[in-house]
Scaffold this motif. Sequence first.
Motif, PDB file in Angstrom:
ATOM      1  N   ALA A  66       0.747  -1.184  -0.049  1.00 59.78           N
ATOM      2  CA  ALA A  66       0.010   0.128  -0.073  1.00 59.78           C
ATOM      3  C   ALA A  66       0.837   1.286   0.034  1.00 59.78           C
ATOM      4  N   ILE A  67       2.075   1.319   0.768  1.00 62.55           N
ATOM      5  CA  ILE A  67       3.136   2.393   0.665  1.00 62.55           C
ATOM      6  C   ILE A  67       3.365   2.692  -0.494  1.00 62.55           C
ATOM      7  N   THR A  69       1.979   2.474  -3.410  1.00 59.52           N
ATOM      8  CA  THR A  69       0.938   3.042  -4.253  1.00 59.52           C
ATOM      9  C   THR A  69       0.933   4.650  -4.195  1.00 59.52           C
ATOM     10  N   PRO A  72      -1.634   5.739  -0.456  1.00 56.03           N
ATOM     11  CA  PRO A  72      -1.584   4.931   0.513  1.00 56.03           C
ATOM     12  C   PRO A  72      -2.441   4.958   1.472  1.00 56.03           C
ATOM     13  N   LEU A  76      -4.765   1.824   3.549  1.00 55.84           N
ATOM     14  CA  LEU A  76      -4.214   1.723   4.800  1.00 55.84           C
ATOM     15  C   LEU A  76      -5.284   2.203   5.714  1.00 55.84           C
ATOM     16  N   ASP A  96       4.322   8.469   6.926  1.00 48.10           N
ATOM     17  CA  ASP A  96       5.492   8.293   6.032  1.00 48.10           C
ATOM     18  C   ASP A  96       6.617   8.755   7.021  1.00 48.10           C
ATOM     19  N   TRP A 102      -0.927   8.622   7.414  1.00 47.12           N
ATOM     20  CA  TRP A 102      -1.775   8.136   6.240  1.00 47.12           C
ATOM     21  C   TRP A 102      -3.180   7.610   6.713  1.00 47.12           C
TER      22      TRP A 102
END
Length: 551
Positions: A66-67, A69, A72, A76, A96, A102
């Motif tokens: 997911a990070i 993308t 995120p 998430l 991050d 996120w």
Amino acid sequence: MRLPRTLPRSLAGQLFAMQALLVAAVVAGCAFFAYASGRSQAEETAARQVRAAALAMAESPSVREAIRTPDPSSVLQPYAERVREDTGIAFVTIMDPDGVRWTHPDPSQIGRSFIGHTERALLGETFEETYTGTLGPSIRVVTPVRDGDRIVGLVSAGITVERVSTQVREQLGALGTAAGVALALGALGTYVINARLRRHTHGMNARELSRMHTYHEATLHAVREGLLMLDGQRRVALINDAGRELLGLAPGSVGRRVDQLALPAPLTGALLASEPRVDEVHLTADRVIVVNTSQVVGGERRGTVVTLRDHTELQALSGELDSERGFTQALRSQAHEAANRLHTVVSLIELGRVEEAVDFATAELELAQVLTDRVVGAVAEPVLAALLLGKAAQAHERGVELVLAEDSLIDDGALPRSLAPRDLVTILGNLIDNAVDAASETATGCAGGPVPAQRTAARALVTVTARTESGELLLRVADTGAGIGPDDADEVFRRGWTTHGTGRGLGLALVRQAVHRNGGEVTLDRAPGGGAEFTVRLPLAGRTAAEAVAP
């Protein structure tokens, strides 16, 4: 102005207050430590829970994907909320490396900077801290998310301090209930115990109990009568000095059973009896005591209170009084006979028979004078001489001849002063009285039915021997009575034994007691004439040098 008394007066009340405070303090202390321990355990549990959640999410492949993308948060945020709800923690924040969120339980906080420390996580360390964020003070764990060798994000999971406190308060409520129940049970037990103590102490306080104990000890030592207390097992629970002296017991007799005290059997039976005894006369080795017993009913055990009175002196005085009464009766009889003889002499003179009157008067005088001269010449001890003369007169009135043996001899001063005249009267007086009774009854046929003709023709005779030999005083009394059978030889000195069947015999028991008190011995044999012969030996070694040479 006097302050009002705040402490309970009774010992039981003071103990109740003290125990109630102690139970309350113990329960409160236990509750405090349980609370502190419970809070610490709750915090440790919460820290382990959030650490496990954070590490699991940081290592999840779906989080790393997911990070990568462009957005995120869209992947998430639902995942983090699902984990938060499943684990019951307060928040799960994925950010991050710069700390921009996120995910967040409050969607409005997404995109904002994380409030807290991330430096250690950026260095690759997982750490725990308590920090105040948007949800308030919380226990949180921050851990890095790695994608290969790079740190591509951070995961922070936490639980608020308020939630931990809520859990602790719930546990504390249960703990308080348990503590209250323990306090109530402790107070109830304390009340029951102290109510019983109050009943046993009769509501007295410690000072009153101490004063009563002091009076109790002083009374025990001061009272002249013997006091003996037995418990329900017939063990000696308490005995005072007078009681120990009267019974001849050692100081270590407390706690022993009555049948282990080596007391005479009749006295032991009286102490062990369940029914009360009133003014019973019993003999020990040295004393005559009057025993009264009373049962104690109440409490857990049944006991006995025994009082002892020394009757030795009174019994001796009674014996002396009986002897004096006997002497008086003998003198009265002799005076009556003397008057009869005088009338006879006067009548013979009036009839002109002077020579017969002189012969009659001379014969009577010679008979009395022979006995007097014999006693006075052989026994220089005045007490014994007077006793023998008085008993001879009494025996003569009953038709019994009392003679003094030819080998009798007691010089003046031969007897020590330690040998009380009262004991001599008790010993010799009772032996002569019993011998006169036996000889008289046999001669008249009153001791067991008709007497054979060969026995009635014989004279009733009592022979007394009194002499000193080999450092001893020898007293022997023999009679011509029916004698004492072998089966009764060991019982004659027991209190209550008698040939009359009345069960009130005491004379021979007193004889043995007086002999024992003076360190002597008394034996019973068969007399040469067929009756009983009692022999008493008393040591004279106790005389001092001054007494031995006394004129």
